[in-house]
Enzyme design. Structure first.
Site: not given
Lengths: 244, 244
Positions: B49, B51, B195
């Protein structure tokens, strides 16, 4: 004093160069920063009023200011303030009679096309033509644009200007890894002229039309080429000035 | 029957993969087309999923259908219907027990960075780091991520999952023409983990932190690395399945 900026921008998220109230434009974005610095509105003039979605690798603007800064300082301040999609390449203090539009002797536009399977990462940056293109046919049609012609057939019906005679200096058809670039240099262009020329050349390349450029020009009739290629593939590549 | 699609998308104009009412999402876009074909809602499941703003070069989804079509027909119909920023690479009819998420053995993410002057055409596609980066320092910090670790330090405080132990199989630091790619393969990733790892490695590369990865991991404290690198540089590069 007069300041000239050499800028590039990604047109994808702009409603074109020219200021429009309530829309994000290149002019509006730059003038907002100038207003912040001058505490009053400062108008800029661009060499080319690129349309919504059209990119610039090498656009020139100028404005008058009372702020006395060297060019590199202007560039530094602006690049810190500008959004991700505008870059100030170079700034010069110029003569007071310099005009970015009126002094431009010519412009080069590049139109980027890719063929084959869709590439999502080209969205807004390169125009997709799924079909195979016959490059020799495109070259044959392209060479006849060179010269001084009345380009009524290849300009938007919305163009209000009377004199539709322009000179095209050079047209190059360049095979790229992804597809094809069409690079056109001329002394001036009518509204949508490059995108209509590209639409015609792509129809020739796809075999939907024969290469018949001089006849098309001679008819001076916009309705015979009703299409306009999408903005996303179009780049203002260079503005030509006498001393640049 | 169950259909598996291998897709890529440009995340720039999507509010992420997962369906959200009133937002443009990858799931919403694909399910809209499935609803058109089935005349009823059809739910898809994705391997990851991603972002908002995150891209996928190689995402997998699956769904169940009563429409009996070969894979290439599904791809053809979908590619005609999909917007410019989603591409269906391949479609297969799979066993009814295949699950794109639960059967994924691992994932590879690539994070793209460019250094030096701003390039407006990288907006939304590559992350800009104006500073010079010390690549040897980044490599030194990166190698210690490999292995089985509790990644609490490198996961969003918002991650609700209890078990934060994951295995990173490989981290590659690749010099590119524009700057640097960081490529991470692991068996699973916590929310924002890639990230946050990239944010840490960039601070090391800029000389703001020393390479001290094992100590960072040992502290199990998210607050010691408060930054998260922007979504725009992140690409889901590969989903690993047993039989793929």
């Amino acid at each position: 004093m007069r300041v000239r900026m050499n800028i590039s921008y990604n047109g994808r998220d702009f409603s074109g160069f020219q200021y429009q109230h309530d829309y994000r434009t290149v002019q509006g974005t730059i003038e907002k920063q100038l207003k912040r610095m001058h505490k009053m509105p400062t108008r800029i003039h661009g060499a080319s009023r690129t349309d919504a979605g059209v990119h610039a690798l090498d656009q020139y603007i100028h404005f008058d200011t009372t702020i006395d800064l060297p060019g590199d300082k202007w560039a530094f301040i602006f690049n810190r303030a500008m959004p991700d999609d505008i870059y100030i390449k170079d700034v010069d203090i110029v003569d007071d009679d310099f005009h970015s539009r009126y002094h431009a002797k010519g412009k080069t536009y590049r139109y980027k096309i890719y063929t084959g399977a869709k590439n999502p990462f080209y969205k807004g940056l390169v125009t997709h033509v799924p079909d195979q293109l016959d490059i020799s046919k495109i070259k044959e049609a392209a060479k006849d644009f060179v010269g001084v012609h009345d380009f009524t057939t290849f300009s938007s019906a919305k163009a209000e200007i009377k004199n539709k005679v322009r000179e095209i200096k050079q047209v190059d058809i360049i095979k790229t890894e992804a597809g094809l670039d069409i690079v056109i240099t001329g002394t001036g262009f009518l509204y949508n002229m490059v995108r209509i020329i590209v639409a015609y050349l792509l129809e020739v390349g796809r075999g939907l039309r024969k290469a018949d450029t001089l006849n098309m020009i001679a008819q001076k009739d916009r309705t015979i080429i009703p299409k306009t290629a999408p903005a996303e593939g179009l780049y203002l590549e260079k503005v030509w000035y006498e001393n640049l």
